[in-house]
Design a protein around this motif. Structure first.
Motif, PDB file in Angstrom:
ATOM      1  N   UNK A 163       0.877  -1.235  -0.096  1.00  0.00           N
ATOM      2  CA  UNK A 163      -0.011  -0.066  -0.096  1.00  0.00           C
ATOM      3  C   UNK A 163       0.808   1.308   0.104  1.00  0.00           C
ATOM      4  N   UNK A 164       2.241   1.264   0.243  1.00  0.00           N
ATOM      5  CA  UNK A 164       3.029   2.382   0.222  1.00  0.00           C
ATOM      6  C   UNK A 164       4.235   1.880  -0.116  1.00  0.00           C
ATOM      7  N   UNK A 165       4.778   1.993  -1.232  1.00  0.00           N
ATOM      8  CA  UNK A 165       6.124   1.595  -1.745  1.00  0.00           C
ATOM      9  C   UNK A 165       6.910   2.455  -2.839  1.00  0.00           C
ATOM     10  N   UNK A 166       8.087   2.833  -2.468  1.00  0.00           N
ATOM     11  CA  UNK A 166       8.902   3.705  -3.292  1.00  0.00           C
ATOM     12  C   UNK A 166       9.177   2.715  -4.443  1.00  0.00           C
ATOM     13  N   UNK A 167       9.801   3.479  -5.530  1.00  0.00           N
ATOM     14  CA  UNK A 167      10.029   2.413  -6.794  1.00  0.00           C
ATOM     15  C   UNK A 167      11.609   2.577  -7.131  1.00  0.00           C
ATOM     16  N   UNK A 168      12.169   1.687  -7.613  1.00  0.00           N
ATOM     17  CA  UNK A 168      13.849   1.575  -8.078  1.00  0.00           C
ATOM     18  C   UNK A 168      13.902   1.341  -9.577  1.00  0.00           C
ATOM     19  N   UNK A 224       6.725  10.260 -11.681  1.00  0.00           N
ATOM     20  CA  UNK A 224       7.533   9.642 -10.707  1.00  0.00           C
ATOM     21  C   UNK A 224       6.743   8.595 -10.008  1.00  0.00           C
ATOM     22  N   UNK A 225       6.425   7.371 -10.374  1.00  0.00           N
ATOM     23  CA  UNK A 225       5.737   6.403  -9.997  1.00  0.00           C
ATOM     24  C   UNK A 225       6.167   5.778  -8.836  1.00  0.00           C
ATOM     25  N   UNK A 226       5.311   5.313  -7.803  1.00  0.00           N
ATOM     26  CA  UNK A 226       5.826   4.493  -6.649  1.00  0.00           C
ATOM     27  C   UNK A 226       5.435   3.064  -7.208  1.00  0.00           C
ATOM     28  N   UNK A 227       5.629   2.169  -6.314  1.00  0.00           N
ATOM     29  CA  UNK A 227       5.591   0.817  -6.526  1.00  0.00           C
ATOM     30  C   UNK A 227       4.529  -0.082  -6.020  1.00  0.00           C
ATOM     31  N   UNK A 228       3.538   0.756  -5.202  1.00  0.00           N
ATOM     32  CA  UNK A 228       2.563  -0.163  -4.447  1.00  0.00           C
ATOM     33  C   UNK A 228       1.191  -0.495  -5.067  1.00  0.00           C
ATOM     34  N   UNK A 229       1.877  -1.277  -6.349  1.00  0.00           N
ATOM     35  CA  UNK A 229       0.704  -1.884  -6.961  1.00  0.00           C
ATOM     36  C   UNK A 229       1.030  -3.541  -7.290  1.00  0.00           C
TER      37      UNK A 229
END
Length: 440
Positions: free
Chosen positions: A148-153, A316-321
């Motif tokens: 539900x809350x993730x940064x992306x790399x 600047x997408x996150x990764x919580x999917x």
């Protein structure tokens, strides 16, 4: 007589919530410290046709750049004693090797107000951390990974989030965590005061709170449950599980299930949202071959949305999917969309090339609906739209020698849209070479 150390409000709160005692001797602040350097070389060549979501998000036509990123990361141990204190810090630098005006800006190379790419940029940050037994509290800039809350790399440098993060692992196999975050930094930014926002609605939230955990059933499976609140945007709930059955030394079956439910909250600044999204994945492995099929469904009049970091609307997408068909060029997350995936993985080690693997996948999405929510206007004319994506990838990890551990990744994704599907026609080619080096 030694005086009792003053813990302060934060330390007292940790002791009250998780009243456990640390019995094992800690190695120490310096003795358990680590310094690593990750070098990442990235070549990006993208063609975007039409005026879809990707084009508006990144504000660039046919992004192309070549860049080198250097990441120096320090993680200390904890001071000895009942309450351990530690520090983590990072310094990132990026260097543009190629990429002209009008093409850079897809998340690798920073651009100025005139849209011109900068030759170099960088940023630094850190956090303070406390530990009591198996409970840790961190405050500062960090990378976070949960449903539900993730940064992306996925670019040259990672995105980061600023806030508090609390974890506990007192029960074997169980991770509990919670967080409160108020700012984010996108990959190609030097500011630690960027926003947190809805990735597709382009609406900012002042803070995000989440809580949840993951429990390992055994070495083959786990179950996760999380909830989050994006202030004045939405509340989101997640439950997911993974399990693997070993049929024989050469055969295995894996199952993965993910379910999200999202409802608007507070002032509902992203409009009315009532979305249920789920996916299921089944994989069969035979020796060095793996075949995967997956299904994903978004049930609601808005797309499945998730966190973005930094400059609002920058892509600047996150990764919580954690949905099975969220892949390279598209998330297959439109209103009421259904999608299928077929994927094949091959490990070439049995053929005399250890470290080399290949992957190919195809995803088809259909039954997309128009969204009545003005914040998701990209889907305003999407009734009956469909799209498809074909990805191929080769990965190689150097097995020995002076550059042991160096990773090479070659990727190509081709996405084609029909009707009002907003991602448009995209062709992405990416080369990534990275070398992690443990300095101490």
């Amino acid at each position: 007589m030694a005086s009792t150390p003053y813990l302060g409000p934060l330390g007292i709160a940790c002791l009250a919530v998780f009243p456990c005692v640390c019995t094992a001797a800690d190695p120490g602040f310096i003795e358990d410290s680590h310094l690593t350097l990750l070098s990442r070389f990235n070549v990006l060549n993208t063609q975007i046709l039409g005026d879809g979501h990707h084009q508006r998000a990144h504000n660039r036509r046919d992004p192309r750049d070549v860049a080198l990123g250097e990441r120096l990361s320090f993680a200390s141990g904890y001071t000895q004693g009942t309450l351990g204190v530690g520090l983590d810090a990072f310094a990132y630098g990026a260097f543009k090797l190629d990429g002209g005006t009008g093409h850079a800006g897809y998340g690798n190379v920073q651009v100025n107000d005139q849209g011109q790419p900068k030759r170099t940029f960088g940023r630094a940050g850190g956090l303070i951390k406390l530990r009591y037994g198996q409970t840790q509290l961190r405050y500062g800039q960090m990378e976070i990974t949960n449903p539900v809350f993730a940064t992306a790399d996925a670019r040259l440098l990672p995105s980061t989030a600023t806030g508090f993060h609390l974890t506990n692992q007192d029960v074997r196999g169980l991770l509990l965590e919670g967080g409160h975050f108020t700012a984010g930094t996108e990959p190609a930014s030097t500011s630690n005061r960027g926003g947190l926002w809805a990735n597709y609605a382009y609406v900012q939230t002042p803070s995000v709170d989440f809580a949840g955990g993951r429990y390992a059933l055994n070495e083959h499976g786990a179950i996760s449950a999380y909830t989050s609140q994006f202030q004045d945007l939405w509340r989101q709930y997640y439950i997911g599980s993974t399990y693997g059955w070993v049929l024989s030394p050469r055969q295995k079956v894996d199952l993965e299930l993910n379910l999200y439910q999202t409802h608007d909250q507070g002032q509902a600044k992203a409009g009315v949202i009532d979305t249920t999204a789920y996916s299921s994945l089944l994989a069969y492995t035979l020796a060095n071959h793996k075949l995967t099929v997956a299904f994903e469904h978004i049930n609601g009049d808005t797309p499945f949305d998730y966190i973005g970091f930094g400059n609002n609307g920058s892509g600047a997408f996150g990764n919580s999917i954690y949905l099975s068909n969220a892949i390279m060029a598209s998330d297959f997350n439109g209103p009421n969309e259904k999608s299928w995936q077929a994927r094949y993985d091959l490990d070439l080690a049995p053929y005399g090339v250890p470290g080399l693997s290949l992957m190919g996948r195809y995803v088809y999405g259909y039954d997309i609906s128009s969204s009545p929510n003005a914040h998701y206007g990209a889907w305003a004319n999407a009734d009956g739209a469909s799209h498809k994506e074909l990805d191929i990838e080769a990965r190689y990890v150097v097995q020995s020698g002076p550059v042991k551990g160096m990773r090479v990744r070659l990727r190509q994704g081709v996405h084609r849209a029909e009707g009002g599907q907003p991602d448009g026609d995209i062709t992405m080619r990416i080369v990534v070479v990275e070398w992690p080096l443990q300095l101490f």
